[in-house]
Structures are given as C-alpha cells and as structure tokens.
Design an enzyme around this catalytic site. Sequence first.
Site, PDB file in Angstrom:
ATOM      1  N   ASP A   1       0.946  -1.099  -0.007  1.00 51.06           N
ATOM      2  CA  ASP A   1      -0.051   0.033  -0.001  1.00 51.06           C
ATOM      3  C   ASP A   1       0.741   1.187  -0.170  1.00 51.06           C
ATOM      4  OD1 ASP A   1      -2.389   1.614   0.087  1.00 51.06           O
ATOM      5  OD2 ASP A   1      -2.705   1.645   2.173  1.00 51.06           O
TER       6      ASP A   1
ATOM      7  N   TRP B   1       0.701   3.611   6.115  1.00 50.77           N
ATOM      8  CA  TRP B   1       0.439   5.068   6.029  1.00 50.77           C
ATOM      9  C   TRP B   1       1.422   5.991   5.499  1.00 50.77           C
ATOM     10  CZ3 TRP B   1      -2.409   3.826  11.026  1.00 50.77           C
ATOM     11  CH2 TRP B   1      -3.827   3.670  10.636  1.00 50.77           C
TER      12      TRP B   1
END
Length: 727
Positions: free
Chosen positions: A342, A427
């Site tokens: 991600d 993140w």
Amino acid sequence: MTVVNAAYLKSDHRSSSRLKQLGLFCAASLSSLCVAAGSAQAAAGPADVDGQRIINADKEPGNWMSTGRTYDEQRFSPLTQITSDNVGKLGLAWQYKLDFDRGVEATPIVVDGVMYTTGAFAVVYALDGATGKLLWKFDPKEDRAKSGQFCCDAVNRGVAVWKGRVYVGTNDGRLIAIDAKTGQSVWDVDTIADHDRSYAISGAPRIVHGKVIIGNGGAEYGVRGYVTAYDADSGKQAWRFYTVPGDPDKPQETPELQMAVKTWTGKAWFEQGGGGTAWDSMAYDPDLNLLYIGTGNASMWNYKLRSEAKGDNLFLSSIVAINPDTGKYVWHYQTTPGDAWDMTATQHMILADLNINGQPRKVIMQAPKNGFFYVLDRATGKFISAEKYAPVNWASKIDPKTGRPVFTGDASYWEKKGPVLVRPGFWGGHDWQPMSYNPATGLVYIPKHVFAVEYEDTPDYKYIQHKRNFYQLGVGAAAMKDDPADMEKWAKSWTGALLAWDPVHQKKVWEVPYTTIFNGGTLSTAGNLVFEGTADGRVVAYNAKDGSKLWQSPAQSGVIAAPVTYEANGAQYVTFMVGWGGAFPTFAGGASLRAGVKPWAQVLTYKLGGTAELAKAEYKVLQTPEPPARAGTPEDIAMGKDAFNGHCSQCHGINAVSGGVVPDLRRLSAAQHQMFPMIVQGAYQSLGMPSYKGVLTETQIGQIHDYLIKRAYDLQDELKNGHSIAD
C-alpha cells in the site's frame, strides 16, 4: 438540502483588491467603458473562476481559487501582510462550527471574499471570508448506509469552482454541480462504473478546459481504478482513463492498457479488482497541457496472491501524465513496481522550475508513501533524482540509471513465514496531507511520518466477493495484541515531524518532531512562514528558513487538513479546517489516542489583531456500561476477533479500540448488546452503521459479539488498574 442566507443573493462579494483594480481601470477610461466593465463584473456573480484566472493567480494573491491555489499545486501564497516578524500578533478573527464531528480534510477555496469548503459527508458551506457568516449550505444527502463500503471515515477534501458553480464529489460516488449564488444543485451524476464494487470519492475535483476531473477510492475493497472528466456545464462524461487493465482475456480499452496488461500475471488480480485508484492528488501544466494523476495500491496487497509475485503491475503506485482534453496517455513513472505494501503514489504532487546541476529543469516533485522524495522531468517523466526522506527498509536506493528501486528483500513477506516488519508501513513516510513548496527558500515542507508495521503472508487466503471487509488485502497487517501494553508499544513507535526538504540537493534542512503521525498539511508564504495544524490540537506558524516556532494557538481537536491564506476587506486571513478523524483515528484507534484530542469539527480563521474568543468545545462524555455475562468459547472469541478486524476495524478500530470518532464498541449499552444482531443487520443504517446482512453469517455475528463482550471486560480491568489508553 440547501440553507441560504438571503442577503447573499443581493451581493457578488468581490474582493477589495479586484474592486481597486476595476477603479483604476475606470479612472483611466471613458465613463461608458467603466459602466460596461462594472456591469460585466457584477453580472459574473460569485465563483467567477476560469482557467485564465487560475493560471494568473499571482496577479490576485488575495484569492485561493484552486485546491493547491495554482495549477502547479505549490500551496505557496505571495501575500506578505503576515510575516515572520509580526505573526505573533495573530488572533482569532472568526470561527464556524461544522455539522458533523468527524474527520475534516478539506482545503477551502476562497474567491472574491467568499469561502467554499466541506465537512464530513461532503456537506458544502459558503461562508463570508471576513466574518465567517454562513451564506448557504448544501447537504448532498450521502447514502450513509454505504459508509462501511469505503475506507477511512466520512471525509471529503474539498470543492472546485468554475464559472459560477461549485463542484463536489461524494462518498457514495456522485459528482455534483452547485450554483455558487443560491447553493442549489444544478446537476448530479453517478460516477461509479460497477455498482457491485465498493467505489467512493473523497478527493477534491480539479477543472481544466471546462472539464471537471475526479478519481475514486476503494482499492482496499476490490475495485478497478479510473479517472473521469465531465463537462462542467452539463455533467456529461467527456472521457475515462482506466489506471489498471481489464479482463486479460479480452482486448483492452486503450493501447497503454494493452501494454500494462503484460506486466500482470494470471487472472486473480482481475477477480480482485486490480486497484490503482486515483483517490487524491492531481496537478496540471498549462504550457505542456499535461494533467498529472497519482495512482494507488492494488486491490490485494499480497503480490504473490495477486500476480504470482511477478511483474510491475502497471499502473499501480505511479505518476501518470495524460492529455486533459482527451484523456490520452502521455507518460508514466512507477514509484513502487509491484507494490505489495500500500505504498501509493496518490500523495501531493508539486510542479516547479528548479536549477539542477546548473541547468533549469521543469520538474514534478512527490513524496509518496514509499519513503523516497522524487524529482522527475515533468515533460517526459524522466527520472532526475530520489532520496530517502523517512526510514525505509524495502529498498536500499533508487538506481540513478534506471530510476527503479533496488529491493532489499527485507520486506518480502510473501516469501517468509511469520510477521515481517516493513518501513514505512501502509500510511507511509507521508500520506495524503498536502506538502507545500516555497520558491523563496527553495524548500518543500512535508508532513512526515515515522511509521512501521508488520505484514504477514496468508497463504490459504481466498478472495471474498463481498463489500465491506479488509480481508481483501491478503495480508495480516499491524497484528496488535489485545494487551494495551502492546498497543502502546506500537503507538509510541509511530511519530511524526514537519520536514523542510531541499529538493535540489535531496537533503533535510530542518525538522520539527511531533508525538504522533497524521499531522496537518502545510502552507508556505512569502512572509517567510510555514503554517501547519497538528494531531495534538494546535495551529502553528514556523519560520520558513530555520523552523523556529513563532506562533501557536489551541484548536480543540486534531488538525489534519492543510490551511489556506487569503485577503478580504484589505486584511490577510489564515484559515484552518479542524476536526479529528480520517484513517488513523478510525482504524488505529488505540495508537491515535496518544494525540490526546477528541473530535470537534470547525473552521478557525485568524488575522493580525484578531480578538474573537474561542468558543468552548462540547465533547461527548464517554460512559462504560456494565457488560453482559461472559460468553463464547476461546475459539469463538478468536474467530470473532478475526472477523471484527476484517469487517469492522476500518471504522471502530483495530481490536475494538476506538479513536473516539465513531462509537467504541467496548462501551455498548445493555440495550445495544441485546439488539446487537439487529444492529449488524441494518437497524442503525440511518445513523451511518451499514448493514452486514448477507455478508456476515449469524454465527460470525455471534462470534463478533462474544469478542466485544470479552473486550468490554478487558476495558474494565484496564480502567481499574490504570493501564488503559482509552480515556
């Protein structure tokens, strides 16, 4: 639904600077020409913005007409009334309370003295920039029953304006045009390509050549990414650019997708959706007529389960340049080939002209999640340089000859047994919070993360054709234990900073540390200032050259959005959108509690000599009801934990520790425990709790309930022993 201030309909709210310009023009012209010019300005009405005004934005520095102020997205203001010498005199000018205490991520647009901004659930507000008076409010009435089908809270990153209209995207996948004078809907279009998939919009639209351009989110839930342009007048679709290929057994829509499909292996990725969503950043170069879009992660993070651990998987985690008139591909650069973590490239992109090695270069700059700061030639996509701006272990460097990462193998969890620590984690070293570039200092100001998590291969995983779950990641991510000490260990390791970065020499110049990640976006100004809000509830101004703190004020809640500055009635204002929420407090609730703030959504606006008094926040008081008798076998509770983290954690927090944005399910009332199956199956849809009927079985619902009862007793023990980080 629209609420309108009737007085606004009688005024065009032109800024003082533009009125002065008009006056000078009239003084040097024939009176008949003056009347004609004045009438034309008056007839134009509010939000009278077009491409030329945005291109020439520096000629009217008192406005903020596009989400990055200018098409190059530098988020730099030439205004100099507020400087590093007098910023200590800033005081509150006005505040406005937003309707929903959820995550606030919008960048306001300010045109001719009127501010257009959004809160949670894409509610749009038009406010007087000098007083904060509400002119109108538009509620798009999002389908909140779909809130479990998208990631990261009910957030919205703002609007675009164009020729008297305001444009907003919604989490249920619509793009809406609103009359800037009346606040009434003009058109409303459905942007979703496949309603069997979990598409959503949280990003701000951009407008180029009369086309409203918007991407979408949903990669975590199994969608195929795309960017679409709509005619600003009619809402008719002009073009659509898919960011990943379609069915590999069929001809692709375009030549570039025919090229891209060769970088994927097997067919599992197509069943999973593909991903590559362009859910946030864009930039535009009017001289080159190129629109730059950032693309995201795959629908399944696990590289082995997605593509047999083969190929680059284009155009995942890439910067792609396209023609904004036609949607045709021009070039791409992939920051993380075969992205398995991600590490999106949806983060803020900035266009600038830099002198590199004695040569002027037109560049595009990005600090994506993967921890490297990139400088590329924006005409060709050619790699210029990249260096680590945050801790990184997945790659040792970016090869200067190929522009590709040199993988270390340390983060290849699909090749290993057990958890693997990856830096940065999902993140990133920097997420969606915008950075800014100051041409005077030559520095980029980045909301930096120091963030690592564990990933673990799930070899027996099978794709689940359901919305509303995180199982589609194909990995075990951030596998915290129920033990609060374990959560605290992770929380303490996740810190943040404001980083001043030299993009020419690729090095840190200064840094201000923060307690936690997810601090706000930045604004830099010609007054030698950098403004930023913080996760721990402050709004701050720093010296742009050396990072010294010059001013701060309490915000009463976490600040994650980027501030703006503008001029109204001859005064310079600085506005912060305030409101704790978004991905960090909802998903990693326990870790986010270290910020020590609660949700309280409002607009705070400051000016020199401001004397308004900050109204007291009215936080919700948490109760800890007595839970029902313990139930469930250890096996049921373990299954319930797994199902909870797969289906519920994106809103209610990993291991049922809420960050305070949505209800903490360890604190259910006796009545809620009694009707728990009905709540999960849709009884609270009107309150935003989606129905899981047909998604979760009765057995799974019971197991989740068993786990929550166990967690309620855990919370009682933690509070009794003073070990809880919940309050």
